[in-house]
Design a protein around this motif. Structure first.
Motif: not given
Length: 511
Positions: A67-72, A123-138
């Motif tokens: 769920r990374a920046h610039g990705r759908p 607030g909280a950030h809603s994006d993940s890294v490109t490597a994974g879904p980022g369910i804990n982060d964040n």
């Protein structure tokens, strides 16, 4: 949470637009200053938070695994959260920006009403890294503040302050979205934000419980007012008997842009790639020597990479902080009937019985100074504020200058009326000593009633280095319901010469 190695947002070309265009005036519409409806903070259902995480996992699965920046996947995340908030009656706006050749998104949601000149933002950030879904982060922080916002709507909260929630984009690339939001607010609007709560990774599988160091007790405090936020969060965790330690305001998450403008901030964090120490494992459970989140920034940061108790506790803490700081409620769950954080004089008397024998390090209500000997911390600042009951508050010329020497020292509360019904006493404590201590040295806490005395804590020392660490303690004192009692605290250096310190803070009686 962004890596420490990532560059911060520098000179970037950014453009602003508002989809679901909401005029600025609408974001602060509603009654100017409604009378706050005082309600207890609600319990946030863990099942609801987990349901949001399941949706975020499904979004990642359907969009290349992230769920990374610039990705759908990130835009789908924003759309999911916005849909929930719109249905609940929030006024929402999507703020767009450009970074790295891609469009990024912030989602801002305002709850109508409250003082438009006195905004509490979460607030909280809603994006993940490109490597994974980022369910804990964040996903964890995003889902927890989403469910808190939905609880605001369910409860029909009418707080004194105006409530605003934010979900930030491109945090993993250097806090891009949150910095853009704060930097581009007109100064008059920015000055209306009186506090910012940030939640980034609150469900780590091997969790710690860390509060941003608002009061600077660990050397890196936030702007004026941040200590109040930290103390509110600590008060919640104290009410459920979970110890909290400081984590630095090092600019690693989305509070960074807020504190640069002097906005008070705070929040909780359960740990990332750092490893849990043995002392922390004793304090919180889990595995020593293992990362708080073994899947940090990895493909395995999925919906199975969550510690449910940590997520549940933090979600409830978020609601408690929002309700308390916004003026919509205030007491921790459990119907508090007596509370003393020791910041004000409530009538504690040292050596009330006149039988103390200690020649130094006598108990006092004071602001303790940190004392350390050869790497072992023996005296700490207060647990939730600046003041505590401590044995010799001054650090002195060396660690042995003001520790307990020569026998016993005690301090006793003023009379406390315990109402009828079942009651629980809770407090935070520590006993610290070097390896010249023995089992003759101790810290004891007693409840003294008209018909007898109950010892609720009896902690002996030992011939080992034991660092000071605030720990929670609870005791059933229902036997004293309907009576007037006193709380008596006693510590001793009762063996040979040894270095012993003790402290007590945050005393509470709840139904």
């Amino acid at each position: 949470m962004r890596s420490r190695m990532l560059a911060t947002a520098g000179a970037v070309s950014l453009a602003l637009s508002l989809s679901a265009a909401v005029p600025a005036s609408a974001l602060t519409s509603g009654p100017a200053r409604p009378s706050p409806a005082v309600k207890a903070p609600p319990d946030i259902p863990l099942a609801n938070v987990k349901a949001h995480l399941s949706q975020l996992q499904s979004i990642a699965n359907a969009n290349g695994g992230n769920r990374a920046h610039g990705r759908p996947g990130h835009k789908a995340t924003i759309d999911y959260i916005k849909g929930k908030l719109d249905a609940a009656g929030f006024q929402t706006a999507i703020q767009t920006f450009s970074y790295g050749g891609a469009t990024g998104y912030n989602l801002i949601a305002d709850w109508p009403g409250g003082d438009a000149n006195n905004v509490l933002m979460t607030g909280a950030h809603s994006d993940s890294v490109t490597a994974g879904p980022g369910i804990n982060d964040n996903g964890s922080g995003s889902a927890a503040i989403l469910e808190t916002a939905l609880a605001v709507a369910r409860e029909g909260l009418k707080p004194a302050k105006h409530l605003r929630f934010g979900w930030w984009g491109a945090e993993e690339l250097g806090l891009i979205g949150s910095n853009y939001y704060v930097n581009n607010l007109p100064s008059a609007e920015r000055s209306k934000i009186k506090g910012y709560l940030n939640f980034d990774m609150v469900g780590s599988p091997n969790p710690g419980y860390f509060a941003y160091d608002g009061d600077g007790s660990s050397g890196s405090g936030g702007p004026a007012g941040s200590a109040e936020i930290e103390n509110v969060l600590r008060a919640y965790f104290s009410s459920i008997n979970v110890a909290v330690r400081d984590t630095a305001f090092d600019g690693r998450s989305d509070y960074g842009g807020f504190i640069r403008y002097g906005i008070p901030a705070g929040g909780m964090f359960t740990g990332a790639e750092g490893r849990k120490t043995s002392a922390e494992a004793q304090l919180w459970g889990g595995q020593a020597g293992v990362a708080y989140d073994r899947c940090y920034h990895s493909s395995c940061d999925t919906s199975s990479n969550i510690n449910d108790p940590a997520l549940d506790r933090n979600a409830d803490a978020i609601a408690y902080a929002v309700w308390t700081l916004a003026g919509g409620g205030g007491e921790p769950p459990g119907d508090t009937v007596y509370a003393d954080d020791l910041e004000a004089d409530t009538g504690w008397t040292a050596n009330a019985g006149g039988s103390d024998t200690a020649t130094s390090g006598r108990f006092e209500r004071a602001v303790p100074q940190t004392t350390t000997y050869s790497g072992t911390t023996l005296q700490l600042p207060g647990n939730s504020g600046s003041t505590a009951l401590v044995t010799g508050s001054s650090a002195g010329a060396d660690a042995g200058a003001n520790d307990i020497d020569g026998g016993t020292t005690s301090i006793q509360s003023a009379p406390i009326s315990v109402p009828a019904g079942s009651k629980t006493l809770s407090f935070s404590w520590y006993l610290a000593h070097l390896n010249n201590a023995s089992s003759s040295d101790y810290l004891r806490v007693r409840v003294v009633g008209p018909n007898g005395t109950t010892t609720v804590l009896d902690q002996a020392a030992s011939a080992a280095n034991r660092a000071a660490a605030w720990q929670p303690k609870t005791a059933d004192i229902s036997a004293y319901a309907g009576q007037s009692v006193r709380i008596q605290v006693e510590a001793a250096d009762a063996g040979g010469a040894s270095l012993v310190e003790a402290g007590l803070d945050d005393i509470k009686i709840t139904k």
